[in-house]
Design an enzyme around this catalytic site. Structure first.
Site, PDB file in Angstrom:
ATOM      1  N   GLY A  56      13.153  -0.194 -23.467  1.00 22.37           N
ATOM      2  CA  GLY A  56      12.527   0.026 -22.170  1.00 22.37           C
ATOM      3  C   GLY A  56      13.546  -0.239 -21.081  1.00 22.37           C
ATOM      4  O   GLY A  56      14.524  -0.965 -21.292  1.00 22.37           O
ATOM      5  N   GLN A  61      16.824  -1.979 -12.918  1.00 21.13           N
ATOM      6  CA  GLN A  61      17.900  -2.338 -13.846  1.00 21.13           C
ATOM      7  C   GLN A  61      19.085  -1.386 -13.744  1.00 21.13           C
ATOM      8  O   GLN A  61      20.128  -1.647 -14.333  1.00 21.13           O
ATOM      9  CB  GLN A  61      17.378  -2.384 -15.279  1.00 21.13           C
ATOM     10  CG  GLN A  61      16.416  -3.536 -15.515  1.00 21.13           C
ATOM     11  CD  GLN A  61      15.972  -3.584 -16.955  1.00 21.13           C
ATOM     12  OE1 GLN A  61      15.022  -2.924 -17.345  1.00 21.13           O
ATOM     13  NE2 GLN A  61      16.700  -4.359 -17.761  1.00 21.13           N
ATOM     14  N   CYS A 104      16.576  -8.621 -22.956  1.00 21.04           N
ATOM     15  CA  CYS A 104      16.561  -7.761 -21.778  1.00 21.04           C
ATOM     16  C   CYS A 104      17.954  -7.168 -21.602  1.00 21.04           C
ATOM     17  O   CYS A 104      18.953  -7.880 -21.764  1.00 21.04           O
ATOM     18  CB  CYS A 104      16.160  -8.587 -20.548  1.00 21.04           C
ATOM     19  SG  CYS A 104      16.122  -7.656 -19.018  1.00 21.04           S
ATOM     20  N   LEU A 105      17.997  -5.898 -21.245  1.00 16.35           N
ATOM     21  CA  LEU A 105      19.295  -5.256 -21.023  1.00 16.35           C
ATOM     22  C   LEU A 105      20.031  -5.853 -19.832  1.00 16.35           C
ATOM     23  O   LEU A 105      21.240  -5.716 -19.727  1.00 16.35           O
ATOM     24  CB  LEU A 105      19.107  -3.743 -20.831  1.00 16.35           C
ATOM     25  CG  LEU A 105      18.552  -3.004 -22.050  1.00 16.35           C
ATOM     26  CD1 LEU A 105      18.337  -1.533 -21.733  1.00 16.35           C
ATOM     27  CD2 LEU A 105      19.454  -3.186 -23.261  1.00 16.35           C
ATOM     28  N   HIS A 146       6.755  -6.412 -20.074  1.00 19.64           N
ATOM     29  CA  HIS A 146       8.130  -6.738 -19.675  1.00 19.64           C
ATOM     30  C   HIS A 146       8.585  -5.801 -18.544  1.00 19.64           C
ATOM     31  O   HIS A 146       9.127  -6.260 -17.533  1.00 19.64           O
ATOM     32  CB  HIS A 146       9.031  -6.603 -20.909  1.00 19.64           C
ATOM     33  CG  HIS A 146      10.473  -6.876 -20.660  1.00 19.64           C
ATOM     34  ND1 HIS A 146      11.100  -8.009 -21.118  1.00 19.64           N
ATOM     35  CD2 HIS A 146      11.441  -6.152 -20.042  1.00 19.64           C
ATOM     36  CE1 HIS A 146      12.377  -7.972 -20.775  1.00 19.64           C
ATOM     37  NE2 HIS A 146      12.607  -6.849 -20.122  1.00 19.64           N
ATOM     38  N   GLU A 147       8.367  -4.499 -18.722  1.00 20.36           N
ATOM     39  CA  GLU A 147       8.827  -3.531 -17.718  1.00 20.36           C
ATOM     40  C   GLU A 147       8.021  -3.653 -16.429  1.00 20.36           C
ATOM     41  O   GLU A 147       8.587  -3.547 -15.332  1.00 20.36           O
ATOM     42  CB  GLU A 147       8.781  -2.102 -18.269  1.00 20.36           C
ATOM     43  CG  GLU A 147       9.652  -1.869 -19.501  1.00 20.36           C
ATOM     44  CD  GLU A 147      11.086  -2.365 -19.378  1.00 20.36           C
ATOM     45  OE1 GLU A 147      11.657  -2.340 -18.259  1.00 20.36           O
ATOM     46  OE2 GLU A 147      11.657  -2.779 -20.399  1.00 20.36           O
ATOM     47  N   HIS A 150       9.458  -6.436 -14.437  1.00 22.67           N
ATOM     48  CA  HIS A 150      10.680  -6.046 -13.718  1.00 22.67           C
ATOM     49  C   HIS A 150      10.347  -5.450 -12.355  1.00 22.67           C
ATOM     50  O   HIS A 150      10.989  -5.763 -11.362  1.00 22.67           O
ATOM     51  CB  HIS A 150      11.488  -5.017 -14.516  1.00 22.67           C
ATOM     52  CG  HIS A 150      12.472  -5.614 -15.453  1.00 22.67           C
ATOM     53  ND1 HIS A 150      13.483  -6.469 -15.045  1.00 22.67           N
ATOM     54  CD2 HIS A 150      12.635  -5.469 -16.787  1.00 22.67           C
ATOM     55  CE1 HIS A 150      14.205  -6.835 -16.088  1.00 22.67           C
ATOM     56  NE2 HIS A 150      13.711  -6.238 -17.163  1.00 22.67           N
TER      57      HIS A 150
END
Length: 178
Positions: A56, A61, A104-105, A146-147, A150
């Site tokens: 995701g 991000q 997380c990226l 999670h997204e 963000h």
């Protein structure tokens, strides 16, 4: 974006924003322009997510403070879910709370046991402005939550408490990307 093309194939890989960048810690703005630039952003986000081997990715991000995320994630029954949501709202997060490993990226190489509900429902729009509703269970529900976090200016580290939080923040401070 179901025009027979592979998601992200026409996109370019963008640099990831990392923990500490202000854009990750502010609520994102609603998308109001559903034109070609939005479609291009979504394609870039898919390309970036795949290049980083994520499941995701939220627009902030890649440095864009807009309410958009993409996903390619399996649920606990190994059913693959691929798509995007514009102006998403997490309208349901319920069921059992499970503390599971989450990464997380924007915090590459780190993870922490993070509590999330095992069911989530997100409502929003696609790149054309058509309504979409996404239901997720298990791992995919975790991804959706999670997204959505963000886009509210939060990372999973904001959900982690106690020694888990101290450990992951200490690791982030020592990381080569920090």
């Amino acid at each position: 974006m179901r025009h027979g093309s592979i998601q992200g194939a026409s996109g370019r890989v963008r640099p990831l924003t990392l923990l500490g960048d202000p854009v990750l810690h502010q609520p994102c703005a609603d998308v109001t322009d559903f034109g070609p630039s939005l479609a291009g952003l979504v394609q870039d986000m898919f390309a970036t997510m795949y290049a980083a081997q994520g499941v995701g990715l939220a627009a902030n991000q890649v440095g864009e403070g807009l309410r958009v995320f993409v996903y390619d994630c399996e649920d606990d029954d190994d059913v693959r879910h691929v798509g995007h949501v514009v102006n998403p709202r997490l309208v349901e997060a319920d069921g059992v709370v499970i503390r599971g490993p989450e990464g997380c990226l924007s915090l590459p190489g780190l993870e922490a046991g993070t509590p999330r509900f095992d069911h989530a429902r997100v409502e929003g729009l696609d790149v054309t402005g058509a309504p979409v509703v996404i239901h997720g269970t298990g791992w995919f529900a975790r991804c959706l939550q999670h997204e959505c976090d963000h886009l509210e200016g939060r990372t999973y580290t904001d959900r982690v408490t106690g020694w888990r939080r101290r450990r992951v923040l200490r690791q982030a401070a020592r990381a080569s990307w920090s």
